[in-house]
Design an enzyme around this catalytic site. Structure first.
Site, PDB file in Angstrom:
ATOM      1  N   ILE A   1       0.835  -1.207   0.000  1.00  0.00           N
ATOM      2  CA  ILE A   1       0.000   0.000   0.000  1.00  0.00           C
ATOM      3  C   ILE A   1       0.863   1.248   0.000  1.00  0.00           C
ATOM      4  O   ILE A   1       0.600   2.206  -0.737  1.00  0.00           O
ATOM      5  CB  ILE A   1      -0.957  -0.010   1.205  1.00  0.00           C
ATOM      6  CG1 ILE A   1      -1.926  -1.192   1.103  1.00  0.00           C
ATOM      7  CG2 ILE A   1      -1.736   1.307   1.290  1.00  0.00           C
ATOM      8  CD1 ILE A   1      -2.809  -1.377   2.329  1.00  0.00           C
TER       9      ILE A   1
ATOM     10  N   SER B   1      -4.541   3.398   7.875  1.00  0.00           N
ATOM     11  CA  SER B   1      -4.060   2.072   8.259  1.00  0.00           C
ATOM     12  C   SER B   1      -4.794   1.549   9.487  1.00  0.00           C
ATOM     13  O   SER B   1      -5.767   0.812   9.371  1.00  0.00           O
ATOM     14  CB  SER B   1      -2.551   2.114   8.515  1.00  0.00           C
ATOM     15  OG  SER B   1      -2.053   0.831   8.816  1.00  0.00           O
ATOM     16  N   ARG B   2      -4.347   1.927  10.684  1.00  0.00           N
ATOM     17  CA  ARG B   2      -4.996   1.520  11.932  1.00  0.00           C
ATOM     18  C   ARG B   2      -5.014   2.707  12.889  1.00  0.00           C
ATOM     19  O   ARG B   2      -4.035   3.444  13.012  1.00  0.00           O
ATOM     20  CB  ARG B   2      -4.269   0.333  12.579  1.00  0.00           C
ATOM     21  CG  ARG B   2      -4.440  -0.988  11.844  1.00  0.00           C
ATOM     22  CD  ARG B   2      -5.887  -1.483  11.915  1.00  0.00           C
ATOM     23  NE  ARG B   2      -6.083  -2.763  11.247  1.00  0.00           N
ATOM     24  CZ  ARG B   2      -6.456  -2.911   9.989  1.00  0.00           C
ATOM     25  NH1 ARG B   2      -6.654  -1.832   9.227  1.00  0.00           N
ATOM     26  NH2 ARG B   2      -6.634  -4.112   9.473  1.00  0.00           N
TER      27      ARG B   2
ATOM     28  N   ASP C   1      -9.164   7.833   8.299  1.00  0.00           N
ATOM     29  CA  ASP C   1     -10.147   6.815   7.949  1.00  0.00           C
ATOM     30  C   ASP C   1     -10.286   5.790   9.061  1.00  0.00           C
ATOM     31  O   ASP C   1     -11.138   4.914   8.992  1.00  0.00           O
ATOM     32  CB  ASP C   1      -9.750   6.117   6.646  1.00  0.00           C
ATOM     33  CG  ASP C   1     -10.805   5.137   6.171  1.00  0.00           C
ATOM     34  OD1 ASP C   1     -11.986   5.548   6.077  1.00  0.00           O
ATOM     35  OD2 ASP C   1     -10.470   3.971   5.907  1.00  0.00           O
TER      36      ASP C   1
ATOM     37  N   GLU D   1     -12.459   2.956  17.533  1.00  0.00           N
ATOM     38  CA  GLU D   1     -13.565   2.865  16.571  1.00  0.00           C
ATOM     39  C   GLU D   1     -14.485   1.673  16.811  1.00  0.00           C
ATOM     40  O   GLU D   1     -15.631   1.670  16.355  1.00  0.00           O
ATOM     41  CB  GLU D   1     -13.014   2.799  15.151  1.00  0.00           C
ATOM     42  CG  GLU D   1     -12.282   1.529  14.809  1.00  0.00           C
ATOM     43  CD  GLU D   1     -11.704   1.561  13.391  1.00  0.00           C
ATOM     44  OE1 GLU D   1     -11.984   0.622  12.633  1.00  0.00           O
ATOM     45  OE2 GLU D   1     -10.992   2.532  13.051  1.00  0.00           O
TER      46      GLU D   1
ATOM     47  N   HIS E   1     -13.557   4.041   8.201  1.00  0.00           N
ATOM     48  CA  HIS E   1     -12.783   2.844   7.827  1.00  0.00           C
ATOM     49  C   HIS E   1     -13.273   2.278   6.490  1.00  0.00           C
ATOM     50  O   HIS E   1     -13.571   1.088   6.381  1.00  0.00           O
ATOM     51  CB  HIS E   1     -12.890   1.777   8.927  1.00  0.00           C
ATOM     52  CG  HIS E   1     -11.711   0.850   8.963  1.00  0.00           C
ATOM     53  ND1 HIS E   1     -11.158   0.413  10.141  1.00  0.00           N
ATOM     54  CD2 HIS E   1     -10.978   0.277   7.970  1.00  0.00           C
ATOM     55  CE1 HIS E   1     -10.145  -0.399   9.878  1.00  0.00           C
ATOM     56  NE2 HIS E   1     -10.014  -0.487   8.567  1.00  0.00           N
ATOM     57  N   GLN E   2     -13.302   3.127   5.486  1.00  0.00           N
ATOM     58  CA  GLN E   2     -13.841   2.730   4.190  1.00  0.00           C
ATOM     59  C   GLN E   2     -12.793   2.691   3.088  1.00  0.00           C
ATOM     60  O   GLN E   2     -13.125   2.449   1.918  1.00  0.00           O
ATOM     61  CB  GLN E   2     -14.968   3.687   3.772  1.00  0.00           C
ATOM     62  CG  GLN E   2     -14.495   5.100   3.408  1.00  0.00           C
ATOM     63  CD  GLN E   2     -15.630   6.025   3.052  1.00  0.00           C
ATOM     64  OE1 GLN E   2     -16.303   6.552   3.931  1.00  0.00           O
ATOM     65  NE2 GLN E   2     -15.835   6.256   1.757  1.00  0.00           N
ATOM     66  N   ALA E   3     -11.529   2.884   3.427  1.00  0.00           N
ATOM     67  CA  ALA E   3     -10.501   2.956   2.393  1.00  0.00           C
ATOM     68  C   ALA E   3     -10.455   1.698   1.538  1.00  0.00           C
ATOM     69  O   ALA E   3     -10.224   1.762   0.330  1.00  0.00           O
ATOM     70  CB  ALA E   3      -9.132   3.214   3.023  1.00  0.00           C
TER      71      ALA E   3
END
Length: 333
Positions: free
Chosen positions: A154, A232-233, A257, A262, A294-296
């Site tokens: 990535i 990422s996280r 993201d 979350e 978190h939609q990447a």
């Protein structure tokens, strides 16, 4: 055999059902696997989970007692699973070791451009027929410096896009990626990257060693007008420290993201509830911050690859085969 899939989004369900057709029956649930929902899995030999499911020792124990023998995680990340407990209980755990890196890399750039060019603010204004340009000025990224923390698949895809913008490339990782070096990336110490980069993007996994990689000291080391992106996280950033810096008026923009707390929020509709997370509530009020849920990874290409790999992981398990996607047991039996 019937498989129970937790945390399935509405867009995913028909894709999952079609992928398993002719192999196994699958029951899709929108609820996430946690201590409260784990009893639902009783009698299912295989369960499939998403990254926001919680598989701690209590959940894993409930699954094992109920007859579960295999966990098929529909993501690359697996920090939500206690692997030591899973192995002790004799559970097989497999993940999706890779999928389209472009989905995440392109979305990271979407966030970077959105905060740089004030896209959300501009869109909200024009919906009210306010066409002023006040407060919408961004800056060219061409010729500026990008810092990429994590240059795996990535990170490499993100770097290729940065190269297309004509940016100076700085990288940080445990090992250099020859493809990034060929693009002109210079690998430096994290401290130098933070101090020199105009745009910083995170592409490292969440491990004990990388938790709060961007902590209070790291944030203070960044330029006041830097752009920070995390696709990422969430745990890579100390969010409370980030809020402190934002309150001080620092950073051109922050695109997130992911968020370290979350779980229990992202992928759910909380619009009619009082969100008790004061840090997140404060974070989303800043005009230079864009938070997405978190939609990447969420493209037809990436999700399709994730589901296909998950199906193959289940088929390998039932046939007694082992692949690189198996996390536990750690050695072939």
């Amino acid at each position: 055999m019937e498989i129970l899939a937790f945390g399935v989004q509405a867009d995913e369900q028909p894709l999952i059902e079609k992928a398993f057709e002719g192999h196994h029956d699958v029951r899709c649930l929108s609820v996430f696997l946690d201590e409260d929902t784990a009893p639902i899995a009783a009698g299912y030999e295989t369960v499939s989970t998403s990254v926001n499911c919680s598989l701690d020792h209590r959940v894993l124990q409930t699954l094992a007692v109920g007859g579960t023998r295999m966990i098929a995680q529909r993501s690359t990340g697996f920090n939500n699973i206690d692997l030591e407990v899973a192995e002790r209980l004799g559970l097989t755990v497999a993940r999706v070791s890779s999928y389209s890196p472009y989905s995440v890399a392109e979305f990271a750039w979407t966030l970077a451009m959105a905060v740089n060019r004030r896209i959300v603010r501009a869109s909200n204004r024009t919906r009210d027929f306010d066409f002023r340009l006040d407060g919408l000025m961004g800056r060219d990224l061409h010729g500026r410096t990008v810092g990429v923390l994590g240059t795996g698949k990535i990170g490499e895809a993100f770097t290729r896009i940065a190269h297309g913008f004509g940016m100076n490339l700085l990288g940080w990782d445990v090992a250099e990626n020859p493809a990034c070096v060929e693009l002109g990336m210079k690998y430096v110490e994290k401290e130098r990257l933070l101090a020199e980069a105009d745009l910083i993007s995170l592409h490292v996994p969440l491990l004990p060693a990388t938790r709060h990689l961007i902590d209070a000291d790291a944030l203070k080391a960044m330029k006041d007008d830097a752009i920070l992106v995390n696709s990422s996280r969430g745990g890579l950033i100390d969010t409370e420290a980030l809020v402190t810096e934002l309150r001080a008026g620092r950073f051109t923009g922050v695109g997130l993201d992911v968020y370290e707390a979350e779980a229990g929020l992202f992928f759910l509709d909380k619009s009619l509830e009082v969100v008790e997370d004061d840090t997140l509530a404060r974070l989303v009020t800043f005009p230079n911050v864009v938070v997405t849920s978190h939609q990447a990874y969420y493209t037809t290409d990436a999700v399709g690859q994730i589901i296909d790999t998950t199906v193959q992981n289940v088929l390998d398990h039932t046939a007694g085969r082992r692949s690189e996607n198996v996390l536990v047991p750690r050695s072939a039996s």
